[in-house]
Scaffold this active site. Structure first.
Site, mmCIF file in Angstrom:
data_model
loop_
_atom_site.group_PDB
_atom_site.id
_atom_site.type_symbol
_atom_site.label_atom_id
_atom_site.label_comp_id
_atom_site.label_asym_id
_atom_site.label_seq_id
_atom_site.Cartn_x
_atom_site.Cartn_y
_atom_site.Cartn_z
ATOM 1 C CG ASP A 74 4.264 81.846 -20.001
ATOM 2 O OD1 ASP A 74 4.800 82.309 -18.983
ATOM 3 O OD2 ASP A 74 4.886 81.537 -21.024
ATOM 4 N N GLY A 75 0.025 80.597 -18.841
ATOM 5 C CA GLY A 75 -1.436 80.540 -18.955
ATOM 6 C C GLY A 75 -2.122 81.082 -17.725
#
Length: 79
Positions: A74-75
């Protein structure tokens, strides 16, 4: 087809997947753009010809791109 690839890091587990992805896209004669820092990681980590086009920012990605692959979690996508 015009495809962009972005990643923040390239860990051991992802190396073979990235290599397979790139080879499959090359075989399909896809135009590949890799984020320039990720391109450096690929060059130093994988044993493949890496003369792909690069981009330096999301601002370089316009509506002419058909697809964006992100390698990471996600990052990575949020960056």
């Amino acid at each position: 087809m015009k495809i962009a690839i972005y990643g923040h890091y390239l860990n051991h587990e992802a190396k073979q997947y990235v290599k397979d992805l790139l080879m499959a896209l090359v075989a399909k004669k896809t135009t590949i753009f890799i984020e320039e820092n990720f391109q450096k990681l690929i060059q130093s980590s994988l044993d493949i010809e890496s003369n792909f086009k690069t981009f330096s920012s999301y601002r370089d990605l316009d509506s002419s791109f058909d697809l964006l692959f992100t390698v990471g979690g996600d990052g990575t996508l949020l960056r």
